[in-house]
Design a protein around this motif. Structure first.
Motif, PDB file in Angstrom:
ATOM      1  N   VAL A 231       0.696  -1.287   0.047  1.00  0.00           N
ATOM      2  CA  VAL A 231       0.017   0.022  -0.017  1.00  0.00           C
ATOM      3  C   VAL A 231       0.861   1.226   0.003  1.00  0.00           C
ATOM      4  CG1 VAL A 231      -1.707   1.425   1.340  1.00  0.00           C
ATOM      5  CG2 VAL A 231      -1.963  -1.230   1.187  1.00  0.00           C
ATOM      6  N   ILE A 232       1.900   1.278   0.705  1.00  0.00           N
ATOM      7  CA  ILE A 232       2.872   2.510   1.012  1.00  0.00           C
ATOM      8  C   ILE A 232       3.531   2.699  -0.472  1.00  0.00           C
ATOM      9  CG2 ILE A 232       5.040   3.056   1.430  1.00  0.00           C
ATOM     10  CD1 ILE A 232       4.232   1.899   4.263  1.00  0.00           C
ATOM     11  N   TYR A 233       3.815   1.588  -1.106  1.00  0.00           N
ATOM     12  CA  TYR A 233       4.555   1.993  -2.450  1.00  0.00           C
ATOM     13  C   TYR A 233       3.616   2.289  -3.450  1.00  0.00           C
ATOM     14  CZ  TYR A 233       9.471   1.428  -1.913  1.00  0.00           C
ATOM     15  OH  TYR A 233      10.666   1.768  -1.126  1.00  0.00           O
ATOM     16  N   GLY A 234       2.147   1.631  -3.454  1.00  0.00           N
ATOM     17  CA  GLY A 234       1.292   2.097  -4.423  1.00  0.00           C
ATOM     18  C   GLY A 234       0.953   3.744  -4.179  1.00  0.00           C
ATOM     19  N   LEU A 235       0.933   4.056  -2.924  1.00  0.00           N
ATOM     20  CA  LEU A 235       0.725   5.525  -2.784  1.00  0.00           C
ATOM     21  C   LEU A 235       1.900   6.444  -3.105  1.00  0.00           C
ATOM     22  CD1 LEU A 235      -1.090   5.290   0.784  1.00  0.00           C
ATOM     23  CD2 LEU A 235      -2.156   6.005  -1.269  1.00  0.00           C
ATOM     24  N   PHE A 236       2.961   5.755  -2.849  1.00  0.00           N
ATOM     25  CA  PHE A 236       4.214   6.520  -3.157  1.00  0.00           C
ATOM     26  C   PHE A 236       4.373   6.785  -4.647  1.00  0.00           C
ATOM     27  CE2 PHE A 236       8.758   5.953  -4.808  1.00  0.00           C
ATOM     28  CZ  PHE A 236       9.444   7.033  -4.064  1.00  0.00           C
ATOM     29  N   TYR A 237       3.755   5.746  -5.526  1.00  0.00           N
ATOM     30  CA  TYR A 237       3.959   6.168  -6.792  1.00  0.00           C
ATOM     31  C   TYR A 237       2.617   6.994  -7.436  1.00  0.00           C
ATOM     32  CZ  TYR A 237       7.899   3.712  -8.562  1.00  0.00           C
ATOM     33  OH  TYR A 237       9.416   3.482  -8.548  1.00  0.00           O
ATOM     34  N   VAL A 238       1.619   6.911  -6.576  1.00  0.00           N
ATOM     35  CA  VAL A 238       0.536   7.945  -6.851  1.00  0.00           C
ATOM     36  C   VAL A 238       1.307   9.349  -6.764  1.00  0.00           C
ATOM     37  CG1 VAL A 238      -1.623   9.002  -6.023  1.00  0.00           C
ATOM     38  CG2 VAL A 238      -1.393   6.678  -6.227  1.00  0.00           C
ATOM     39  N   GLY A 239       1.937   9.620  -5.789  1.00  0.00           N
ATOM     40  CA  GLY A 239       2.681  10.683  -5.470  1.00  0.00           C
ATOM     41  C   GLY A 239       3.692  11.161  -6.630  1.00  0.00           C
ATOM     42  N   ASN A 240       4.264  10.083  -7.122  1.00  0.00           N
ATOM     43  CA  ASN A 240       5.510  10.101  -8.122  1.00  0.00           C
ATOM     44  C   ASN A 240       4.713  10.551  -9.514  1.00  0.00           C
ATOM     45  OD1 ASN A 240       7.863  10.144  -6.446  1.00  0.00           O
ATOM     46  ND2 ASN A 240       8.179   7.777  -7.025  1.00  0.00           N
ATOM     47  N   VAL A 241       3.517   9.694  -9.716  1.00  0.00           N
ATOM     48  CA  VAL A 241       2.688  10.221 -10.848  1.00  0.00           C
ATOM     49  C   VAL A 241       2.425  11.562 -11.025  1.00  0.00           C
ATOM     50  CG1 VAL A 241       0.612   9.706 -12.194  1.00  0.00           C
ATOM     51  CG2 VAL A 241       2.148   7.752 -11.466  1.00  0.00           C
ATOM     52  N   LEU A 242       1.842  12.282  -9.676  1.00  0.00           N
ATOM     53  CA  LEU A 242       1.360  13.417  -9.932  1.00  0.00           C
ATOM     54  C   LEU A 242       2.531  14.498  -9.957  1.00  0.00           C
ATOM     55  CD1 LEU A 242      -0.898  13.555  -6.673  1.00  0.00           C
ATOM     56  CD2 LEU A 242      -1.516  13.683  -9.081  1.00  0.00           C
ATOM     57  N   LEU A 243       3.819  13.960  -9.362  1.00  0.00           N
ATOM     58  CA  LEU A 243       5.047  14.721  -9.528  1.00  0.00           C
ATOM     59  C   LEU A 243       5.338  14.603 -11.237  1.00  0.00           C
ATOM     60  CD1 LEU A 243       7.345  14.108  -6.837  1.00  0.00           C
ATOM     61  CD2 LEU A 243       6.055  16.072  -7.121  1.00  0.00           C
ATOM     62  N   TYR A 244       5.342  13.530 -11.883  1.00  0.00           N
ATOM     63  CA  TYR A 244       5.568  13.364 -13.153  1.00  0.00           C
ATOM     64  C   TYR A 244       4.898  13.819 -14.143  1.00  0.00           C
ATOM     65  CZ  TYR A 244       6.697  10.982 -17.613  1.00  0.00           C
ATOM     66  OH  TYR A 244       7.059  10.460 -18.595  1.00  0.00           O
ATOM     67  N   ILE A 245       3.398  14.153 -13.903  1.00  0.00           N
ATOM     68  CA  ILE A 245       2.511  14.744 -14.988  1.00  0.00           C
ATOM     69  C   ILE A 245       2.608  16.259 -14.905  1.00  0.00           C
ATOM     70  CG2 ILE A 245       1.268  12.711 -15.078  1.00  0.00           C
ATOM     71  CD1 ILE A 245      -0.970  14.115 -13.408  1.00  0.00           C
ATOM     72  N   GLY A 246       3.408  16.690 -13.825  1.00  0.00           N
ATOM     73  CA  GLY A 246       3.464  18.318 -13.655  1.00  0.00           C
ATOM     74  C   GLY A 246       2.813  18.808 -12.524  1.00  0.00           C
ATOM     75  N   ILE A 247       2.195  18.289 -11.612  1.00  0.00           N
ATOM     76  CA  ILE A 247       1.644  18.790 -10.432  1.00  0.00           C
ATOM     77  C   ILE A 247       2.723  19.918  -9.816  1.00  0.00           C
ATOM     78  CG2 ILE A 247       0.711  18.822  -8.279  1.00  0.00           C
ATOM     79  CD1 ILE A 247      -1.294  18.098 -10.815  1.00  0.00           C
ATOM     80  N   LEU A 248       3.951  19.347  -9.749  1.00  0.00           N
ATOM     81  CA  LEU A 248       5.064  19.930  -9.110  1.00  0.00           C
ATOM     82  C   LEU A 248       5.392  21.410  -9.958  1.00  0.00           C
ATOM     83  CD1 LEU A 248       7.050  20.137  -6.709  1.00  0.00           C
ATOM     84  CD2 LEU A 248       8.793  18.595  -8.311  1.00  0.00           C
ATOM     85  N   ASN A 249       5.329  21.168 -11.403  1.00  0.00           N
ATOM     86  CA  ASN A 249       5.862  22.304 -12.166  1.00  0.00           C
ATOM     87  C   ASN A 249       4.526  23.534 -11.977  1.00  0.00           C
ATOM     88  OD1 ASN A 249       7.626  20.967 -13.094  1.00  0.00           O
ATOM     89  ND2 ASN A 249       6.685  20.286 -14.837  1.00  0.00           N
ATOM     90  N   VAL A 250       3.293  22.962 -11.717  1.00  0.00           N
ATOM     91  CA  VAL A 250       2.404  24.080 -11.397  1.00  0.00           C
ATOM     92  C   VAL A 250       2.606  24.720  -9.996  1.00  0.00           C
ATOM     93  CG1 VAL A 250      -0.304  24.231 -10.972  1.00  0.00           C
ATOM     94  CG2 VAL A 250       0.507  22.691 -12.906  1.00  0.00           C
ATOM     95  N   LEU A 251       2.885  23.847  -9.257  1.00  0.00           N
ATOM     96  CA  LEU A 251       3.107  24.451  -7.667  1.00  0.00           C
ATOM     97  C   LEU A 251       4.621  25.321  -7.874  1.00  0.00           C
ATOM     98  CD1 LEU A 251       2.138  21.529  -5.428  1.00  0.00           C
ATOM     99  CD2 LEU A 251       0.878  23.654  -5.708  1.00  0.00           C
TER     100      LEU A 251
END
Length: 195
Positions: free
Chosen positions: A142-162
């Motif tokens: 579960v931890i690594y599944g959530l970790f990759y949800v966070g990584n996908v958000l970073l990957y698709i550009g949420i971090l760029n927006v922020l």
């Protein structure tokens, strides 16, 4: 003239498949053991290579689970004798391990799964406190599944927006403070009160 990203993408896609898959499988196994190489880098590399975030996730996730199983074995068969020495030498270690043990599992799951937050010492204590390998693997999955949800958000550009609003270092601080606040949450009821 192609940009540096286009040049890098073409180079990644022309690498020999066998070596890419072997190397990234090794890195994915090592990630839970040593917390590096960074998950977002591996994910970005494989997503670029296959042009599919889903396949990249499944590939890395399966090898991360293997790495998590090895991490559990390492902690329970190698680290335990060392931890006895550590507790004797530094008595505060036992207090920290007890604190980790007394926290609800959901808090550890949320905090350890956060991207960009250094949680390796917490993960060592959390793993040491697990007696059941099956329960550990379910929670770690579960931890690594959530970790990759966070990584996908970073990957698709949420971090760029922020990043346009706040700098990356501030984003890391915000996530770290959020992790601390999660541990400050005190539930209004406990399971024993419901029974």
């Amino acid at each position: 003239m192609p940009t540096w990203w286009e040049t890098l993408t073409i180079w990644i896609q022309t690498l020999p498949a066998f070596w890419v898959l072997c190397l990234l499988a090794l890195f994915a196994i090592l990630h839970p053991l040593i917390e590096n190489p960074a998950g977002i880098l591996m994910f970005t590399f494989l997503t670029t290579y296959w042009q599919s975030p889903g396949i990249a996730f499944l590939y890395l996730y399966s090898f991360h689970l293997l790495g998590l199983a090895l991490f559990y074995r390492l902690i329970h068969h190698t680290f335990l004798p060392f931890s006895r020495w550590l507790i004797t030498r530094y008595p505060l270690t036992q207090s920290v391990l007890d604190w980790i043990k007394n926290q609800p599992a959901w808090k550890h799951i949320l905090v350890i799964s956060m991207p960009l937050v250094y949680t390796y010492p917490l993960r060592i204590g959390w793993t040491k406190n697990h007696r059941s390998f099956a329960r550990y693997m379910v929670q770690a999955a579960v931890i690594y599944g959530l970790f990759y949800v966070g990584n996908v958000l970073l990957y698709i550009g949420i971090l760029n927006v922020l990043e346009g609003i706040i700098p990356v270092w501030m984003f890391v601080i915000i996530l770290t403070v959020t992790a601390i606040l999660i541990y400050r949450i005190k539930p209004k009821f406990y399971p024993r009160d419901v029974e």
